[in-house]
Design a protein around this motif. Structure first.
Motif, mmCIF file in Angstrom:
data_model
loop_
_atom_site.group_PDB
_atom_site.id
_atom_site.type_symbol
_atom_site.label_atom_id
_atom_site.label_comp_id
_atom_site.label_asym_id
_atom_site.label_seq_id
_atom_site.Cartn_x
_atom_site.Cartn_y
_atom_site.Cartn_z
ATOM 1 N N TRP A 60 0.821 -1.213 0.000
ATOM 2 C CA TRP A 60 0.000 0.000 0.000
ATOM 3 C C TRP A 60 0.859 1.269 0.000
ATOM 4 C CZ3 TRP A 60 -5.127 -0.722 -0.777
ATOM 5 C CH2 TRP A 60 -5.644 -1.999 -0.511
ATOM 6 N N THR A 73 -2.750 -9.155 1.154
ATOM 7 C CA THR A 73 -3.149 -8.630 -0.148
ATOM 8 C C THR A 73 -2.018 -8.868 -1.131
ATOM 9 O OG1 THR A 73 -4.512 -6.938 0.893
ATOM 10 C CG2 THR A 73 -3.911 -6.593 -1.404
ATOM 11 N N HIS A 108 -4.435 -9.365 -10.330
ATOM 12 C CA HIS A 108 -5.697 -10.104 -10.299
ATOM 13 C C HIS A 108 -5.402 -11.583 -10.535
ATOM 14 C CE1 HIS A 108 -8.776 -6.634 -11.118
ATOM 15 N NE2 HIS A 108 -8.285 -6.647 -9.891
ATOM 16 N N VAL A 152 -10.833 -12.262 -3.167
ATOM 17 C CA VAL A 152 -11.595 -11.091 -3.598
ATOM 18 C C VAL A 152 -10.693 -10.219 -4.465
ATOM 19 C CG1 VAL A 152 -12.886 -9.055 -2.847
ATOM 20 C CG2 VAL A 152 -12.998 -11.188 -1.515
ATOM 21 N N LEU A 153 -11.154 -9.921 -5.690
ATOM 22 C CA LEU A 153 -10.412 -9.063 -6.603
ATOM 23 C C LEU A 153 -10.726 -7.607 -6.287
ATOM 24 C CD1 LEU A 153 -10.889 -11.029 -9.944
ATOM 25 C CD2 LEU A 153 -9.140 -11.303 -8.197
ATOM 26 N N ASP A 154 -9.703 -6.768 -6.263
ATOM 27 C CA ASP A 154 -9.868 -5.368 -5.873
ATOM 28 C C ASP A 154 -8.891 -4.504 -6.669
ATOM 29 O OD1 ASP A 154 -10.786 -3.147 -4.591
ATOM 30 O OD2 ASP A 154 -9.988 -3.661 -2.612
ATOM 31 N N GLU A 155 -8.927 -3.212 -6.393
ATOM 32 C CA GLU A 155 -8.042 -2.266 -7.071
ATOM 33 C C GLU A 155 -7.769 -1.098 -6.148
ATOM 34 O OE1 GLU A 155 -7.709 0.030 -11.364
ATOM 35 O OE2 GLU A 155 -9.663 -0.307 -10.477
ATOM 36 N N ASP A 156 -6.513 -0.668 -6.091
ATOM 37 C CA ASP A 156 -6.144 0.517 -5.329
ATOM 38 C C ASP A 156 -6.488 1.740 -6.170
ATOM 39 O OD1 ASP A 156 -5.089 2.477 -3.764
ATOM 40 O OD2 ASP A 156 -3.107 1.566 -3.556
ATOM 41 N N SER A 157 -7.484 2.493 -5.725
ATOM 42 C CA SER A 157 -7.940 3.640 -6.514
ATOM 43 C C SER A 157 -6.900 4.726 -6.625
ATOM 44 C CB SER A 157 -9.221 4.211 -5.883
ATOM 45 O OG SER A 157 -8.976 4.622 -4.544
ATOM 46 N N HIS A 189 -3.976 -3.450 -9.558
ATOM 47 C CA HIS A 189 -4.878 -4.583 -9.355
ATOM 48 C C HIS A 189 -4.434 -5.373 -8.125
ATOM 49 C CE1 HIS A 189 -6.212 -4.633 -13.854
ATOM 50 N NE2 HIS A 189 -6.639 -3.566 -13.180
ATOM 51 N N THR A 207 -5.512 -8.596 -5.097
ATOM 52 C CA THR A 207 -6.268 -9.797 -4.736
ATOM 53 C C THR A 207 -6.129 -10.006 -3.240
ATOM 54 O OG1 THR A 207 -5.849 -10.804 -6.898
ATOM 55 C CG2 THR A 207 -6.564 -12.265 -5.122
ATOM 56 N N HIS A 208 -7.274 -10.002 -2.541
ATOM 57 C CA HIS A 208 -7.280 -10.227 -1.099
ATOM 58 C C HIS A 208 -7.520 -11.719 -0.830
ATOM 59 C CE1 HIS A 208 -7.431 -5.889 -0.512
ATOM 60 N NE2 HIS A 208 -8.465 -5.832 -1.348
#
Length: 803
Positions: free
Chosen positions: A319, A334, A338, A379-384, A389, A391-392
């Protein structure tokens, strides 16, 4: 003594010999010379009476009559050594020139007692019998023990032959040979040859060998009949089973193997049974190098697996920070990118690559490697902020991280750690080529092993393997392990599989079960049912048998020891390694341990009768540190409420509670229901006033006190005062040790307690008594979070300090 007869005439003497000559030369006078015992059958005797022949009528000559005329059976009387008559009935059988055969039957008394006593036969009439020669002594035992004589002519040496008695101490080949040769020396004195090639010596050696074999068989049968002397594993196993004790034959090792694919190989289906091997043994360095080569271990995958090149390794996301730490006890992380192909049940390994301080690979702690199993779909996610991309992923609480793992990169951009995918579960052992076997008439089939050792493993269905935490997947119970043997029965158009079992007592008459008796000699024995306990295959049934061999102790290889794999698949793989060491290899149970523990196995409590039984059996479940019981009544039946305290933390996981419930349900009594619950936590509300010595910072002293009286682990490795492992069920808290712990902190001048009670309790007397009691199912809790006083809090107020 007979009246009127001189004593010298009753025994062997010249006067008696002169009397015999006179009697033989006087016609009309008769005398009894001796009594011969012909046959003895219990109370029936056959005697032959020899009379004195007259002149010209010696033994062997025909003619003349030497038997008194008018002699009848009533004239015969038998006396014992005390001159007492023996109750026997006489009957005349056959009469010859000089002898008379008589049959006597004992009317009462024991014939065994008379067999060893001297007896006398007396002729009471007629008057022509001489008073000196009217009786003759005899003894039944002498005639019975004597060797039968032949009517043919024998040599003088054979007539005086006395054979030595049999030696019952002869038990081996040497003693049997010596005994036979001694007997041959007496029976055949002219045979003096002792050369090994002689026919007589060969026969003696054959007889000694047969006796030695029979003696060994007798000793073996008597030895195998008892647990204390049995030598065969089969006998020990069956004796122990009668005592409710299961003898285990060891268990093989399991390991996680990481398979890395090259970039051009996007996917790879790895079949079950794929071999992974350690490095080949090194050749000897010189002719003087006699050290044995390094052991060559072999592992085989348990189930098929689909590998992806994108799962070779993952990078943890920080992060935006260059370095960060994944704390001990974490159950999620994390990943960068993806990774939609990750599924619940997949296994990942978190591994430290570089030392977080020095950045050198040689300083890496090899223990900072940990396997986890995902318990939910990623869970697929994205850092805005960075448009990265993500993946948690999360894993089971049982696989919580046992150490702090540094994440991020070094100053030159090298990653400190990584997460490995493409992990395959394998266990030790080598599958041997399939062999053919035939069921014999006794319901068994034997397969030669040629010195190899069959390994055992605890069978797990593939579905269960994907639902167990990674920390439990490698655990095996040796007493539940089965020999790695697969049996297929050939049928027209199909094949039927037989299932291995520890014993057949619980098998039905139609169930295809068998027992594999291994590690007892150089053969594998397959024992089938008898039609009542297990299905009985007809004699001559043809079987296809596959088994695995290996050594359990040598299979516990260290990390990074597996470097090779099956050559047929190796061409599609970039590298192979085991990040974690193999675990679980156990050898077969020692025979002396079986003899020691089996007689006491039935004394182990296997039923929950008293309250202590529930607690004792609950603590047998792995992961349980303590347990407490509360019996309740729900209106219909009794309920045993078992509160479980885990090894780590205060609250057990749902999986641990389920395991304890399943284990206790199999041991409960009828009419009692079992429930498993978490401990009843008792949060505390404590307030302390602390005086700080001059020259010390009040803020520093306060932070130090919060750490000392918290629930974590201090920097020097010590446990805080309210650490979860410091308290158990029903354990009270005393104020004096708490104040002593606070007063030991550097810079503390004095400590005063203003509040010491349970949270939410008013006007308590715990401060005056200096202790807070806990119930049998209660557990003290102090988390030390200022915003959550309901979880327990120590409020510290400091005064004084730096000036």
């Amino acid at each position: 003594m007979r009246t009127g007869v001189p004593p010298e005439l009753l025994h062997t003497s010249p006067a008696r010999a002169e009397r015999r000559k006179l009697l033989a030369s006087t016609p009309g006078h008769f005398g009894l010379e001796q009594v011969e015992v012909l046959d003895v059958k219990g109370p029936s005797w056959v005697l032959r009476l020899h009379f004195i022949p007259h002149l010209g009528q010696e033994y062997g000559q025909e003619g003349g009559g030497d038997i008194p005329p008018g002699l009848e059976a009533a004239h015969l009387l038998v006396l014992d050594e005390d001159e007492e008559p023996v109750p026997a009935t006489a009957r005349l059988l056959a009469q010859h020139a000089h002898t008379l055969e008589v049959a006597l039957v004992l009317e009462r008394g024991s014939p065994t007692e008379l067999g060893h006593r001297p007896l006398t036969l007396v002729l009471l009439g007629p008057d022509s019998v001489d008073p000196v020669f009217n009786r003759a002594p005899f003894q039944l035992s002498l005639a019975r023990d004597a060797a039968p004589t032949s009517t043919k002519d024998t040599s003088s040496d054979a007539e005086g032959l006395t054979l030595p008695p049999a030696s019952y101490q002869a038990k081996d080949y040497e003693s049997f040979s010596r005994l036979l040769l001694d007997r041959m020396r007496l029976t055949v004195p002219n045979w003096q040859e002792r050369h090994a090639a002689d026919l007589g010596v060969m026969l003696v050696e054959l007889m000694a060998h047969a006796g030695d074999t029979l003696s060994y068989y007798q000793d073996a049968v008597s030895a195998e009949a008892y647990l204390g002397t049995a030598r065969r594993r089969t006998s020990l196993r069956r004796h122990a089973r009668l005592l409710d004790y299961t003898v285990h034959e060891g268990c093989n090792a399991r390991v996680w193997v990481h398979v890395a694919l090259p970039e051009e190989q996007l996917e790879l289906d790895l079949p079950a049974g794929t071999a992974f091997l350690t490095a080949p043994p090194l050749p000897p360095r010189s002719a003087w190098d006699v050290q044995p080569p390094e052991h060559h271990a072999r592992f085989e995958s348990l189930s098929p697996a689909r590998l992806h090149v994108a799962h070779n390794s993952f990078q943890p996301y920080t992060w935006g920070a260059r370095t960060t730490t994944l704390d001990q006890g974490s159950t999620s992380v994390t990943l960068v990118g993806h990774h939609a192909r990750l599924r619940a049940g997949d296994v990942l390994v978190l591994e430290e690559l570089l030392h977080p301080t020095t950045g050198l690979p040689e300083d890496v702690n090899q223990a900072h490697r940990h396997a986890v199993r995902l318990n939910a779909t990623p869970v697929l996610d994205e850092d805005s902020l960075t448009r990265t991309h993500l993946t948690h992923v999360s894993w089971y609480p049982e696989d919580a991280l046992p150490f702090d793992l540094a994440l991020g990169t070094t100053t030159d951009g090298k990653p400190l750690s990584q997460v490995l995918g493409n992990l395959v579960l394998a266990d030790s052992g080598m599958t041997q080529p399939e062999v053919q076997a035939v069921v014999e008439a006794d319901g068994t089939a034997r397969i030669p092993l040629a010195g190899l050792r069959v390994v055992s493993h605890e069978p797990f269905p593939e579905v269960l393997l994907r639902t167990l935490p990674a920390s439990e997947t490698l655990l095996q119970r040796p007493r539940h392990a089965m020999p790695s043997v697969r049996v297929l029965e050939r049928r027209p158009g199909r094949e039927m599989e037989w299932t291995p079992r520890h014993e057949l007592l619980s098998s039905g008459r139609f169930e295809r079960h068998f027992v594999a008796e291994v590690n007892d000699g150089d053969s594998l024995v397959l024992r089938f049912g008898d039609g009542d306990f297990g299905r009985r295959p007809p004699p001559g049934t043809r079987l296809r048998v596959t088994y695995r061999t290996g050594h359990e102790h040598m299979a516990n290889v260290g990390a990074d020891r597996l470097m090779r794999m099956d050559p047929q698949v190796a061409q599609y793989v970039e590298s192979v390694r085991n990040p974690l060491p193999a675990h679980g290899g156990v050898g077969s149970e020692d025979a002396e341990r079986v003899r020691r523990d089996a007689p006491h196995a039935f004394r182990t409590q296997e039923r929950c009768v008293t309250d202590e039984d529930y607690v004792t059996l609950a603590r047998r479940v792995p992961g349980v540190r303590a347990a407490a019981l509360r019996l309740a009544w729900n209106g219909s039946w009794h309920v045993a409420q078992v509160h479980v305290l885990p090894d780590e933390g205060r609250t057990p996981s749902a999986r641990l509670l389920e395991r304890v419930l399943r284990y206790l349900s199999a041991h409960r009594l009828i009419g009692i229901e079992v429930e498993t619950r978490s401990p009843e936590l008792v949060p505390l509300d404590i307030a302390l006033r602390v005086g700080v010595q001059p020259g010390h910072s009040p803020g520093t002293v306060r932070r130090t006190l919060e750490q000392e009286l918290g629930s974590g682990v201090l920097e020097d490795g010590r446990l805080a005062f309210f650490h979860p492992s410091a308290f158990s069920f029903g354990q009270p808290v005393y104020l004096a040790p708490l104040i002593a712990r606070a007063a030991a902190v550097a810079g503390v001048a004095w400590v005063d307690a203003t509040r010491f009670e349970r949270w939410g309790q008013d006007e308590s007397s715990e401060l005056e008594s200096g202790r807070i009691l806990a119930g049998p199912t209660e557990l003290i809790q102090v988390e030390g979070r200022p915003g959550r006083p309901d979880l327990g809090l120590v409020d510290i107020t400091v005064t004084g300090g730096s000036r």
